[in-house]
Enzyme design. Structure first.
Site, PDB file in Angstrom:
ATOM      1  N   HIS A  22       0.837  -1.199   0.000  1.00 30.03           N
ATOM      2  CA  HIS A  22       0.000   0.000   0.000  1.00 30.03           C
ATOM      3  C   HIS A  22       0.879   1.259   0.000  1.00 30.03           C
ATOM      4  O   HIS A  22       2.103   1.167   0.154  1.00 30.03           O
ATOM      5  CB  HIS A  22      -0.954   0.013   1.205  1.00 30.03           C
TER       6      HIS A  22
HETATM    7  C1  T46 Z   1       3.959   0.162   6.705  1.00 31.75           C
HETATM    8  C2  T46 Z   1       4.348  -1.168   7.239  1.00 31.75           C
HETATM    9  C3  T46 Z   1       5.783  -1.233   7.625  1.00 31.75           C
HETATM   10  C4  T46 Z   1      -3.906  -0.598  13.358  1.00 31.75           C
HETATM   11  O1  T46 Z   1      -5.008  -0.768  13.877  1.00 31.75           O
HETATM   12  N1  T46 Z   1      -3.052   0.348  13.847  1.00 31.75           N
HETATM   13  C5  T46 Z   1      -1.827   0.569  13.304  1.00 31.75           C
HETATM   14  O2  T46 Z   1      -1.072   1.430  13.787  1.00 31.75           O
HETATM   15  C6  T46 Z   1      -1.429  -0.207  12.164  1.00 31.75           C
HETATM   16  C7  T46 Z   1      -0.081   0.004  11.507  1.00 31.75           C
HETATM   17  C8  T46 Z   1      -2.289  -1.158  11.686  1.00 31.75           C
HETATM   18  N2  T46 Z   1      -3.508  -1.343  12.278  1.00 31.75           N
HETATM   19  C9  T46 Z   1      -4.386  -2.392  11.774  1.00 31.75           C
HETATM   20  C10 T46 Z   1      -4.926  -2.122  10.376  1.00 31.75           C
HETATM   21  C11 T46 Z   1      -5.087  -3.510   9.789  1.00 31.75           C
HETATM   22  O3  T46 Z   1      -6.337  -4.055  10.160  1.00 31.75           O
HETATM   23  O4  T46 Z   1      -3.631  -3.601  11.664  1.00 31.75           O
HETATM   24  C12 T46 Z   1      -3.982  -4.317  10.496  1.00 31.75           C
HETATM   25  C13 T46 Z   1      -2.775  -4.535   9.602  1.00 31.75           C
HETATM   26  O5  T46 Z   1      -2.334  -3.270   9.131  1.00 31.75           O
HETATM   27  P1  T46 Z   1      -1.530  -3.080   7.761  1.00 31.75           P
HETATM   28  O6  T46 Z   1      -2.155  -3.889   6.684  1.00 31.75           O
HETATM   29  O7  T46 Z   1      -1.435  -1.624   7.529  1.00 31.75           O
HETATM   30  O8  T46 Z   1      -0.123  -3.709   8.158  1.00 31.75           O
HETATM   31  P2  T46 Z   1       1.246  -3.809   7.363  1.00 31.75           P
HETATM   32  O9  T46 Z   1       2.202  -4.468   8.268  1.00 31.75           O
HETATM   33  O10 T46 Z   1       1.038  -4.408   6.026  1.00 31.75           O
HETATM   34  O11 T46 Z   1       1.726  -2.296   7.108  1.00 31.75           O
HETATM   35  C14 T46 Z   1       2.164  -1.495   8.186  1.00 31.75           C
HETATM   36  C15 T46 Z   1       1.817  -0.031   7.945  1.00 31.75           C
HETATM   37  O12 T46 Z   1       0.440   0.130   7.704  1.00 31.75           O
HETATM   38  C16 T46 Z   1       2.554   0.510   6.750  1.00 31.75           C
HETATM   39  O13 T46 Z   1       2.340   1.883   6.646  1.00 31.75           O
HETATM   40  O14 T46 Z   1       4.767   0.857   6.097  1.00 31.75           O
HETATM   41  O15 T46 Z   1       3.571  -1.604   8.350  1.00 31.75           O
END
Ligand code: T46
Length: 134
Positions: free
Chosen positions: A52
């Protein structure tokens, strides 16, 4: 925002016979106010994170332990970072698509973010992202 605005930031690293200490001072080392810190760990072999871009969010990623790859694109240029040094942070600016992969076992990715979590700040569809940046 172009990919050229991403960069590696070096943090002070103190080494003595007791081991290493790295410190990060918000006002001196981070180009934004830190509103959130989170970390990724126990990423199973072969799993990917990211996939993303963010509209406004700025973040700094640190491989606190182990290693992983960060693949970035702004739609024009691609760049890959292999993060494996706890005294370096990768600044990722808005509108840069990121894919994180090849996490080593025991790896930990610490993230310092400029905003609290907001799902509306994400572009999770690559085609939609490309349409916005090109
Ligand atoms: C990035 C990489 C390194 C939350 O509720 N709070 C939070 O602070 C975060 C980061 C996520 N979430 C929830 C949202 C989703 O339901 O956790 C779930 C997984 O999140 P996401 O798909 O965004 O996770 P990653 O590991 O793919 O990505 C994250 C960051 O979003 C992103 O900006 O650079 O870690």
């Amino acid at each position: 925002m172009p990919l050229s605005t991403t960069s590696l930031i070096k943090f002070p690293h103190l080494l003595d016979r007791r081991g290493s200490l790295v410190f990060v001072e918000g006002i001196n080392h981070i180009p934004f106010d830190i509103k959130r810190v989170y970390y990724l760990y126990d990423v199973p072999t072969g799993q990917k994170r990211g996939g993303h871009a963010h509209k406004e969010l700025r973040q700094i990623l640190i491989a606190i332990s182990g290693s992983f790859e960060v693949h970035l694109t702004d739609g024009n240029k691609n760049v890959q970072y292999n993060l494996n040094n706890p005294s370096e942070g990768l600044l990722i600016t808005p509108m840069v698509w990121r894919d994180l992969k090849n996490f080593s076992s025991n790896s930990v990715c610490l993230v310092m973010a400029s905003e609290i979590y907001d799902e509306n700040d994400y572009h999770r569809d690559y085609n939609e992202f490309i349409q916005k940046v090109l």
